[in-house]
Scaffold this active site. Structure first.
Site, PDB file in Angstrom:
ATOM      1  N   LEU A 427      10.398  20.802  51.851  1.00 39.98           N
ATOM      2  CA  LEU A 427      10.018  19.400  51.761  1.00 39.98           C
ATOM      3  C   LEU A 427      10.216  18.907  50.340  1.00 39.98           C
ATOM      4  O   LEU A 427       9.951  19.630  49.372  1.00 39.98           O
ATOM      5  CB  LEU A 427       8.553  19.212  52.169  1.00 39.98           C
ATOM      6  CG  LEU A 427       8.176  19.685  53.569  1.00 39.98           C
ATOM      7  CD1 LEU A 427       6.769  19.230  53.911  1.00 39.98           C
ATOM      8  CD2 LEU A 427       9.160  19.173  54.608  1.00 39.98           C
ATOM      9  N   GLY A 472       9.630  24.424  53.798  1.00 42.41           N
ATOM     10  CA  GLY A 472      10.202  23.596  54.862  1.00 42.41           C
ATOM     11  C   GLY A 472      11.598  24.039  55.258  1.00 42.41           C
ATOM     12  O   GLY A 472      12.012  23.874  56.411  1.00 42.41           O
ATOM     13  N   ASN A 496       6.255  29.793  51.315  1.00 42.29           N
ATOM     14  CA  ASN A 496       5.672  30.125  50.017  1.00 42.29           C
ATOM     15  C   ASN A 496       4.605  29.141  49.571  1.00 42.29           C
ATOM     16  O   ASN A 496       4.246  29.092  48.405  1.00 42.29           O
ATOM     17  CB  ASN A 496       6.778  30.163  48.961  1.00 42.29           C
ATOM     18  CG  ASN A 496       7.469  28.820  48.806  1.00 42.29           C
ATOM     19  OD1 ASN A 496       7.638  28.114  49.792  1.00 42.29           O
ATOM     20  ND2 ASN A 496       7.851  28.456  47.604  1.00 42.29           N
ATOM     21  N   GLU A 497       4.092  28.345  50.488  1.00 42.22           N
ATOM     22  CA  GLU A 497       3.160  27.299  50.093  1.00 42.22           C
ATOM     23  C   GLU A 497       2.010  27.830  49.243  1.00 42.22           C
ATOM     24  O   GLU A 497       1.592  27.192  48.272  1.00 42.22           O
ATOM     25  CB  GLU A 497       2.599  26.585  51.325  1.00 42.22           C
ATOM     26  CG  GLU A 497       3.539  25.565  51.947  1.00 42.22           C
ATOM     27  CD  GLU A 497       4.563  26.186  52.879  1.00 42.22           C
ATOM     28  OE1 GLU A 497       4.691  27.434  52.893  1.00 42.22           O
ATOM     29  OE2 GLU A 497       5.257  25.433  53.588  1.00 42.22           O
TER      30      GLU A 497
HETATM   31  C1  LIG Z   1      -0.962  18.621  49.718  1.00 48.41           C
HETATM   32  C2  LIG Z   1      -0.703  19.303  50.980  1.00 48.41           C
HETATM   33  C3  LIG Z   1       0.722  19.390  51.282  1.00 48.41           C
HETATM   34  C4  LIG Z   1       0.957  20.372  52.359  1.00 48.41           C
HETATM   35  C5  LIG Z   1       2.399  20.559  52.552  1.00 48.41           C
HETATM   36  C6  LIG Z   1       2.656  21.899  52.986  1.00 48.41           C
HETATM   37  C7  LIG Z   1       4.050  22.069  53.447  1.00 48.41           C
HETATM   38  C8  LIG Z   1       5.006  22.129  52.353  1.00 48.41           C
HETATM   39  C9  LIG Z   1       6.206  22.434  52.604  1.00 48.41           C
HETATM   40  C10 LIG Z   1       7.217  22.471  51.573  1.00 48.41           C
HETATM   41  O1  LIG Z   1       8.354  22.612  51.900  1.00 48.41           O
HETATM   42  S1  LIG Z   1       6.769  22.292  49.950  1.00 48.41           S
HETATM   43  C11 LIG Z   1       8.243  22.576  49.021  1.00 48.41           C
HETATM   44  C12 LIG Z   1       8.388  24.002  48.747  1.00 48.41           C
HETATM   45  N1  LIG Z   1       9.609  24.230  48.070  1.00 48.41           N
HETATM   46  C13 LIG Z   1       9.704  25.069  47.079  1.00 48.41           C
HETATM   47  O2  LIG Z   1       8.781  25.682  46.688  1.00 48.41           O
HETATM   48  C14 LIG Z   1      11.056  25.189  46.481  1.00 48.41           C
HETATM   49  C15 LIG Z   1      10.956  25.196  45.046  1.00 48.41           C
HETATM   50  N2  LIG Z   1      12.273  25.246  44.479  1.00 48.41           N
HETATM   51  C16 LIG Z   1      12.861  26.379  44.151  1.00 48.41           C
HETATM   52  O3  LIG Z   1      12.387  27.456  44.372  1.00 48.41           O
HETATM   53  C17 LIG Z   1      14.185  26.260  43.503  1.00 48.41           C
HETATM   54  O4  LIG Z   1      14.341  24.960  43.060  1.00 48.41           O
HETATM   55  C18 LIG Z   1      15.349  26.614  44.413  1.00 48.41           C
HETATM   56  C19 LIG Z   1      15.330  25.859  45.707  1.00 48.41           C
HETATM   57  C20 LIG Z   1      15.355  28.108  44.693  1.00 48.41           C
HETATM   58  C21 LIG Z   1      16.658  26.277  43.677  1.00 48.41           C
HETATM   59  O5  LIG Z   1      16.660  26.894  42.431  1.00 48.41           O
HETATM   60  P1  LIG Z   1      17.748  26.450  41.362  1.00 48.41           P
HETATM   61  O6  LIG Z   1      17.521  27.257  40.154  1.00 48.41           O
HETATM   62  O7  LIG Z   1      19.084  26.493  41.976  1.00 48.41           O
HETATM   63  O8  LIG Z   1      17.458  24.911  41.110  1.00 48.41           O
HETATM   64  P2  LIG Z   1      16.273  24.277  40.252  1.00 48.41           P
HETATM   65  O9  LIG Z   1      16.742  24.078  38.855  1.00 48.41           O
HETATM   66  O10 LIG Z   1      15.028  25.024  40.420  1.00 48.41           O
HETATM   67  O11 LIG Z   1      16.125  22.872  40.961  1.00 48.41           O
HETATM   68  C22 LIG Z   1      17.143  21.917  40.878  1.00 48.41           C
HETATM   69  C23 LIG Z   1      16.512  20.549  41.016  1.00 48.41           C
HETATM   70  O12 LIG Z   1      15.973  20.440  42.314  1.00 48.41           O
HETATM   71  C24 LIG Z   1      14.605  20.067  42.226  1.00 48.41           C
HETATM   72  N3  LIG Z   1      13.879  20.637  43.351  1.00 48.41           N
HETATM   73  C25 LIG Z   1      13.838  21.896  43.737  1.00 48.41           C
HETATM   74  N4  LIG Z   1      13.094  22.020  44.829  1.00 48.41           N
HETATM   75  C26 LIG Z   1      12.652  20.806  45.142  1.00 48.41           C
HETATM   76  C27 LIG Z   1      11.837  20.294  46.174  1.00 48.41           C
HETATM   77  N5  LIG Z   1      11.305  21.059  47.149  1.00 48.41           N
HETATM   78  N6  LIG Z   1      11.576  18.993  46.205  1.00 48.41           N
HETATM   79  C28 LIG Z   1      12.098  18.176  45.257  1.00 48.41           C
HETATM   80  N7  LIG Z   1      12.888  18.610  44.244  1.00 48.41           N
HETATM   81  C29 LIG Z   1      13.149  19.914  44.189  1.00 48.41           C
HETATM   82  C30 LIG Z   1      14.169  20.667  40.931  1.00 48.41           C
HETATM   83  O13 LIG Z   1      13.023  20.044  40.496  1.00 48.41           O
HETATM   84  C31 LIG Z   1      15.359  20.397  40.078  1.00 48.41           C
HETATM   85  O14 LIG Z   1      15.301  19.029  39.708  1.00 48.41           O
HETATM   86  P3  LIG Z   1      15.872  18.527  38.286  1.00 48.41           P
HETATM   87  O15 LIG Z   1      15.201  19.323  37.257  1.00 48.41           O
HETATM   88  O16 LIG Z   1      17.343  18.825  38.344  1.00 48.41           O
HETATM   89  O17 LIG Z   1      15.554  17.096  38.270  1.00 48.41           O
END
Ligand SMILES: CCCCCCC/C=C/C(=O)SCCNC(=O)CCNC(=O)[C@H](O)C(C)(C)COP(=O)(O)OP(=O)(O)OC[C@H]1O[C@@H](n2cnc3c(N)ncnc32)[C@H](O)[C@@H]1OP(=O)(O)O
Length: 657
Positions: A427, A472, A496-497
């Site tokens: 997400l 997500g 991994n939440e």
């Molecule tokens: C309050 C209650 C809420 C309940 C909700 C429960 C359900 C939640 C579900 C979810 O899906 S929460 C999201 C979980 N996602 C993550 O934990 C992913 C985190 N990201 C990573 O681990 C890494 O970014 C990656 C996907 C492995 C990629 O790594 P890489 O080194 O290739 O890129 P990065 O430099 O880390 O990221 C690039 C760029 O993308 C942005 N970004 C990464 N993930 C997200 C995301 N999920 N949402 C929005 N943006 C994301 C990151 O911030 C970087 O941005 P910039 O620095 O380039 O602006």
């Protein structure tokens, strides 16, 4: 924290402006700055440099906590009871129109209140009962039956179904008699009667199918249609009930405004060149339920003329070996109908001697390529940098999936990524903070819609996970029928939440448990583990690993294997009949007549129950019914027509639709 704990999180991170008080054990504030260290996977220094803050976040309890959305879960009676208790005392404005408390004429708040014997909404509506408000296939299509007594106090028989069609641009509704309906903030009124309280049309948004050059066939529902607690006899007070209940004022449209286009309905091919109805396959006459004679029409019937302009008739040349070609499904046994007709999906076709016919459509977020000869589409996520599931992405995802669902040439879909090393980062965190409540509502509806659509798709779904897939992203893979992952140990997948300090919603958890089992899910969720590909395979989170360069081929091969199953992809399936509210198989390829539809993992004949239930409900014309599973039976709790109605309905649909 146990993985089976209620969906409400123990705590959630909040911003200082949040009015909700929670234990703030969430992401730590960067020392001295008052800023949150966010996103949590970042190093503190990076976040501090940016001075990021974490504003109020949407609470997962916004997902209707009593709406047990997983079709694989057990009985829901307890949940519905919770609904009823919880919703008692709620302000009427917060209750959906299908709530018992709303099933009364306006201005008569107490009369006809459901729950009182003989009045109001009943669990099982049938002709002659007091009426009910019935949701249709989505918020864009509500079948309305007037409720209770008329203003003079006379009992009113359920009126013929009225279809109301929203015009999202004008925020108003048009019924099938051509009259504009006004909104009163709680529901729609017509002549002083509450006739429906469906979700507020979203006037800010254009009809979905007109977005991003998708073409399509008119407004389509974005919301899940059948998982709302309110649909199951309870009243869903959740802010983010997946049906999108929640009232809200509706503007009155100017008289004489042009009619909106008719809403497209699931399972119905989009408008196109009109296909003549097969004269040989007229509906069968109703059969007495007590008749000892098989109620099913003689089989095989004469073949239909081709019904899709895209699909040529199967070649008539005999198989060189004299036997039926192996790729053609043998005719179903007597009494079993080819439900492909009912579900509007093309029968399996032999390989074409011509070059593969491919079609592609694309939007900003997803590229879809359809190989018509194989009946398989590939949806490639292309939303760099990390394919995060933003509202736009989710919307486009649902649109793309629905287009494929409605495409008779498509029977399976492979989900993969066009972004190197990332399947999906889950997400979009930026959608979950710093936005308005309305935005959160829309976002979470879209998340649920994505899951519901994918989970209940009647296409075969294969995830070709070619990169990391946290949270997500993992959910998307889990929701598919089969998962193949690139065997790169740098790619990881999991929910991994917990590592982010948030709790996976219960339906994430349920989907996870269904795939890996209780104990593995429990520990994985507790630790918020991201499993490298080999480990993910070991624990059963993915079904197989292949070298990345072979992923596509392997996914295609798996898809062919699945599509070769009887019933999968819409060739044929068991006819199911309803006895005492339960659906019972009365036969099908490899299925013993009289056996119940099994519940749980595996499914029957290649169908998982969630998918079967959807198909059967569609065939029975009771898409709006709640579906329940208990023990080894599955059925509709509520409005499933009795057997004598259901079977002919099924037959007429299978034979004549
Ligand atoms: C309050 C209650 C809420 C309940 C909700 C429960 C359900 C939640 C579900 C979810 O899906 S929460 C999201 C979980 N996602 C993550 O934990 C992913 C985190 N990201 C990573 O681990 C890494 O970014 C990656 C996907 C492995 C990629 O790594 P890489 O080194 O290739 O890129 P990065 O430099 O880390 O990221 C690039 C760029 O993308 C942005 N970004 C990464 N993930 C997200 C995301 N999920 N949402 C929005 N943006 C994301 C990151 O911030 C970087 O941005 P910039 O620095 O380039 O602006």
């Amino acid at each position: 924290m146990r993985c089976c704990s209620p969906p409400r999180p123990a705590w959630v991170p909040t911003c200082s402006s949040s009015t909700r008080s929670r234990r703030s054990t969430g992401p730590a504030r960067a020392a001295g700055t008052g800023a949150w260290d966010w996103p949590p996977w970042r190093s503190r220094s990076r976040s501090r440099q940016r001075g990021s803050t974490i504003p109020a976040m949407l609470l997962p309890d916004a997902v209707c906590p009593h709406s047990t959305a997983s079709p694989r879960l057990g009985p829901r009676a307890a949940g519905d009871e919770v609904h009823r208790r919880c919703c008692r005392g709620q302000p009427r404005e917060l209750l959906p129109a299908s709530c018992p408390g709303m099933a009364v004429p306006l201005g008569e708040p107490e009369r006809g209140r459901a729950g009182r014997a003989g009045q109001g909404r009943t669990e099982r509506g049938s002709a002659g009962q007091d009426g009910m408000v019935q949701g249709g296939a989505g918020p864009w299509d509500h079948r309305i039956i007037k409720v209770g007594k008329d203003p003079q106090g006379h009992r009113v028989q359920p009126a013929p179904t009225t279809t109301i069609t929203p015009n999202p641009e004008q925020g108003a509704w048009l019924n099938n008699k051509g009259a504009w309906l006004s909104g009163n903030g709680r529901g729609l009124t017509e002549g002083g009667w509450l006739i429906g309280g469906g979700p507020t049309p979203r006037p800010r948004r254009v009809p979905l199918t007109s977005r991003a050059g998708n073409g399509g066939s008119g407004p389509r529902p974005l919301h899940g249609a059948d998982r709302c607690g309110a649909q199951r006899g309870g009243a869903c007070s959740a802010l983010l009930c997946p049906r999108g209940w929640g009232g809200g004022g509706l503007a009155t449209a100017p008289r004489g405004s042009p009619s909106p286009p008719p809403p497209a309905r699931r399972g119905v091919p989009p408008p196109g060149p009109r296909v003549p109805r097969c004269p040989l396959h007229a509906p069968c006459p109703p059969v007495s339920p007590t008749s000892p004679v098989s109620p099913y029409p003689p089989y095989p019937r004469p073949p239909c003329p081709p019904i899709s302009p895209h699909i040529p008739p199967p070649p008539q040349t005999p198989c060189p070996r004299g036997a039926a070609p192996p790729h053609l499904t043998p005719p179903p046994p007597p009494g079993v109908l080819p439900l492909s007709q009912a579900w509007g999906r093309a029968p399996r076709l032999p390989p074409s001697p011509l070059p593969a016919q491919r079609r592609a459509f694309s939007n900003n977020k997803i590229l879809v390529e359809l190989d018509e000869s194989a009946g398989v589409a590939t949806m490639k996520f292309k939303s760099p940098p990390v394919n995060s599931l933003s509202l736009d992405f989710l919307t486009e995802f649902c649109i793309s999936l629905e287009k494929l669902e409605n495409d008779r040439a498509c029977r399976g879909v492979i989900l993969t990524s066009a972004v190197p090393k990332i399947f999906s980062s889950g997400l979009d965190i930026t959608e979950m903070c710093g936005k308005s409540t309305e935005h959160y509502a829309e976002f979470w509806r879209a998340v649920q819609e994505m899951w519901l659509r994918l989970y209940s798709s009647n296409m075969v779904t294969v995830a070709a996970v070619n990169g990391s897939s946290p949270a997500g992203g993992c959910l998307i893979a889990l929701t598919c029928d089969y998962r193949i992952m690139a065997e790169n140990p740098k790619f990881s997948i999991g929910l991994n939440e917990a590592q982010l300090g948030i709790v996976a919603p219960f339906w994430f958890k349920d989907t996870f448990v269904n795939v890996v089992g209780h104990r593995v899910a429990e520990s994985s969720l507790q630790l918020g583990s991201l499993h490298p590909a080999p480990e993910a395979h070991r624990i059963g989170l993915v079904d197989e690993l292949v070298p990345e360069e072979k992923l596509k081929d392997r996914a295609t091969a798996v898809m062919q294997q699945w599509l070769a199953l009887p019933g999968k992809g819409g060739t044929s399936w068991a006819v199911t009949e309803c006895r005492n509210g339960d659906l019972t198989c009365v036969g099908g390829p490899g299925i013993e007549a009289g056996s119940c539809v099994s519940v749980g993992t595996g499914g029957v004949g290649g169908w998982e129950v969630g998918k079967l239930s959807k198909a059967v409900r569609a065939a029975l014309g009771c898409e709006g019914c709640a579906w329940h599973t208990a023990g080894r039976s599955a059925g509709c709790a509520g409005r499933l027509p009795p057997a004598q109605l259901a079977v002919p309905a099924l037959l007429s649909r299978a034979g004549g639709a």
